[in-house]
Design a protein around this motif. Sequence first.
Motif, PDB file in Angstrom:
ATOM      1  N   ALA A   1       0.836  -1.209   0.000  1.00 13.54           N
ATOM      2  CA  ALA A   1       0.000   0.000   0.000  1.00 13.54           C
ATOM      3  C   ALA A   1       0.867   1.255   0.000  1.00 13.54           C
ATOM      4  N   MET A   2       0.392   2.277  -0.702  1.00 12.09           N
ATOM      5  CA  MET A   2       1.049   3.591  -0.730  1.00 12.09           C
ATOM      6  C   MET A   2       0.010   4.653  -0.384  1.00 12.09           C
ATOM      7  N   PRO A   3       0.314   5.516   0.573  1.00  7.86           N
ATOM      8  CA  PRO A   3       1.542   5.568   1.387  1.00  7.86           C
ATOM      9  C   PRO A   3       1.658   4.364   2.314  1.00  7.86           C
ATOM     10  N   PRO A   4       2.853   4.092   2.798  1.00  7.61           N
ATOM     11  CA  PRO A   4       3.070   2.901   3.629  1.00  7.61           C
ATOM     12  C   PRO A   4       2.212   2.906   4.886  1.00  7.61           C
ATOM     13  N   ILE A   5       1.783   1.719   5.274  1.00 10.35           N
ATOM     14  CA  ILE A   5       0.978   1.535   6.482  1.00 10.35           C
ATOM     15  C   ILE A   5       1.876   0.992   7.583  1.00 10.35           C
ATOM     16  N   TRP A   6       1.957   1.724   8.696  1.00  8.75           N
ATOM     17  CA  TRP A   6       2.816   1.301   9.799  1.00  8.75           C
ATOM     18  C   TRP A   6       2.094   0.334  10.744  1.00  8.75           C
ATOM     19  N   ILE A   7       0.827   0.598  11.017  1.00  4.38           N
ATOM     20  CA  ILE A   7       0.060  -0.250  11.935  1.00  4.38           C
ATOM     21  C   ILE A   7      -1.026  -0.973  11.142  1.00  4.38           C
ATOM     22  N   PRO A   8      -0.961  -2.298  11.042  1.00  2.00           N
ATOM     23  CA  PRO A   8      -1.981  -3.034  10.271  1.00  2.00           C
ATOM     24  C   PRO A   8      -3.366  -2.877  10.889  1.00  2.00           C
ATOM     25  N   GLU A   9      -4.374  -2.887  10.038  1.00  5.57           N
ATOM     26  CA  GLU A   9      -5.754  -2.810  10.540  1.00  5.57           C
ATOM     27  C   GLU A   9      -6.130  -4.087  11.283  1.00  5.57           C
ATOM     28  N   ASP A  10      -5.651  -5.211  10.757  1.00 10.50           N
ATOM     29  CA  ASP A  10      -5.944  -6.503  11.381  1.00 10.50           C
ATOM     30  C   ASP A  10      -4.635  -7.280  11.476  1.00 10.50           C
ATOM     31  N   PHE A  11      -4.197  -7.576  12.694  1.00 15.84           N
ATOM     32  CA  PHE A  11      -2.925  -8.261  12.894  1.00 15.84           C
ATOM     33  C   PHE A  11      -3.016  -9.711  12.408  1.00 15.84           C
ATOM     34  N   LYS A  12      -2.206 -10.030  11.403  1.00 18.34           N
ATOM     35  CA  LYS A  12      -2.209 -11.367  10.802  1.00 18.34           C
ATOM     36  C   LYS A  12      -1.183 -12.262  11.504  1.00 18.34           C
ATOM     37  N   TRP A  13      -1.525 -12.754  12.704  1.00 21.60           N
ATOM     38  CA  TRP A  13      -0.609 -13.630  13.433  1.00 21.60           C
ATOM     39  C   TRP A  13      -0.407 -14.954  12.714  1.00 21.60           C
ATOM     40  N   GLU A  14      -1.361 -15.311  11.874  1.00 23.46           N
ATOM     41  CA  GLU A  14      -1.225 -16.569  11.129  1.00 23.46           C
ATOM     42  C   GLU A  14      -0.082 -16.532  10.124  1.00 23.46           C
ATOM     43  N   ASN A  15       0.455 -15.335   9.842  1.00 26.72           N
ATOM     44  CA  ASN A  15       1.603 -15.245   8.943  1.00 26.72           C
ATOM     45  C   ASN A  15       2.789 -16.037   9.484  1.00 26.72           C
ATOM     46  N   TYR A  16       2.952 -16.056  10.801  1.00 24.64           N
ATOM     47  CA  TYR A  16       4.067 -16.771  11.408  1.00 24.64           C
ATOM     48  C   TYR A  16       3.929 -18.282  11.214  1.00 24.64           C
ATOM     49  N   ALA A  17       2.727 -18.790  11.420  1.00 24.99           N
ATOM     50  CA  ALA A  17       2.505 -20.229  11.224  1.00 24.99           C
ATOM     51  C   ALA A  17       2.666 -20.605   9.757  1.00 24.99           C
ATOM     52  N   GLU A  18       2.144 -19.756   8.865  1.00 29.07           N
ATOM     53  CA  GLU A  18       2.259 -20.040   7.429  1.00 29.07           C
ATOM     54  C   GLU A  18       3.708 -19.985   6.969  1.00 29.07           C
ATOM     55  N   ALA A  19       4.469 -19.024   7.486  1.00 20.91           N
ATOM     56  CA  ALA A  19       5.879 -18.918   7.116  1.00 20.91           C
ATOM     57  C   ALA A  19       6.654 -20.133   7.603  1.00 20.91           C
ATOM     58  N   PHE A  20       6.338 -20.611   8.807  1.00 17.71           N
ATOM     59  CA  PHE A  20       7.051 -21.757   9.366  1.00 17.71           C
ATOM     60  C   PHE A  20       6.761 -23.027   8.584  1.00 17.71           C
ATOM     61  N   GLU A  21       5.556 -23.102   7.997  1.00 15.11           N
ATOM     62  CA  GLU A  21       5.173 -24.304   7.263  1.00 15.11           C
ATOM     63  C   GLU A  21       5.568 -24.258   5.789  1.00 15.11           C
ATOM     64  N   MET A  22       5.929 -23.090   5.298  1.00 18.35           N
ATOM     65  CA  MET A  22       6.211 -22.949   3.873  1.00 18.35           C
ATOM     66  C   MET A  22       7.537 -23.603   3.473  1.00 18.35           C
ATOM     67  N   ALA A  23       8.449 -23.761   4.416  1.00 15.41           N
ATOM     68  CA  ALA A  23       9.759 -24.368   4.155  1.00 15.41           C
ATOM     69  C   ALA A  23      10.120 -25.239   5.349  1.00 15.41           C
ATOM     70  N   PRO A  24      11.051 -26.179   5.180  1.00 13.65           N
ATOM     71  CA  PRO A  24      11.448 -27.060   6.307  1.00 13.65           C
ATOM     72  C   PRO A  24      12.297 -26.327   7.342  1.00 13.65           C
ATOM     73  N   PHE A  25      11.663 -25.407   8.070  1.00 15.32           N
ATOM     74  CA  PHE A  25      12.409 -24.573   9.013  1.00 15.32           C
ATOM     75  C   PHE A  25      12.915 -25.348  10.226  1.00 15.32           C
ATOM     76  N   VAL A  26      12.279 -26.465  10.542  1.00 18.83           N
ATOM     77  CA  VAL A  26      12.802 -27.287  11.638  1.00 18.83           C
ATOM     78  C   VAL A  26      14.204 -27.774  11.292  1.00 18.83           C
ATOM     79  N   ARG A  27      14.376 -28.220  10.044  1.00 20.42           N
ATOM     80  CA  ARG A  27      15.698 -28.662   9.600  1.00 20.42           C
ATOM     81  C   ARG A  27      16.681 -27.499   9.557  1.00 20.42           C
TER      82      ARG A  27
END
Length: 275
Positions: A43-69
């Motif tokens: 988005a432009m101008p940049p948004i510093w504080i999200p309207e809705d905090f997407k905490w699921e991004n962390y779980a999705e990022a962890f599952e997208m690659a073999p991060f345990v390895r």
Amino acid sequence: MQGKAALSKGFIYLLLILGSLLMLLPFIWMLSTSLKSSGEVTAMPPIWIPEDFKWENYAEAFEMAPFVRYIINSAIVTVLSTIGELLTTILAAYAFSRVNFYGRDFIFAILLGTMMVPGEVLLIPNYVTLSNLGWIDQYEALIVPWLASIFSIFLLRQFFLGIPKELSYAAKIDGCRDFRFLWTIMVPLAKPALITIVLLKAIGSWNAFLWPLIVTQSKEMRTLPVGLTSFSTEAGTIYELLMAASTMIILPMIILYIILQKYIIEGVAKAGIKG
């Protein structure tokens, strides 16, 4: 005069606060982006504080690659390379500070001179050497080249030089040999410098990107920083997931640094290094 001194002191504090905020800005942006939706990222101008905090991004990022390895690989490389560097540093620093041998100062000066050689110059020769040894895409390639550090040797040598020689004289009178004197007297006294070396090495090894990228070929041998490339594809970069993964990677080192930062200040101060 007191008012002028207070004004000057306040101005200095103001500059320090502004400098701190400037240093924290990238981390704040990283954390903010990790909680955004894909639309808010661009988005432009940049948004510093999200309207809705997407905490699921962390779980999705962890599952997208073999991060345990990746975590296991980074932990193995960090722990073993840190232990190896600590051992070589202690022995070398003691030799250059307490043991009199022919050409000691000349050899040490040459070692210090190697610090002026950019690490990028050595990438190809080191890669060819490891390739001839058959270590490419192995733990040996990630660990062995980093088992010694000239800076760490210099730091600990300076600390050892500040320890009174009378201690070694008294120890020799009591029949204490060099090796025992090193581990029972010198090493405990050098605790601040050793913790500084361990902390700097651990952070550097955990965050290393270029060398692991060069010497690893399979996903099974990748470390965490190299694993971040999983979020960059031909279609583009998934920035919200990339920032979420980056936050997870950086957080342990930030916590470790906050806990042990006083030892860095004490170790560097007592070693007599200025700059």
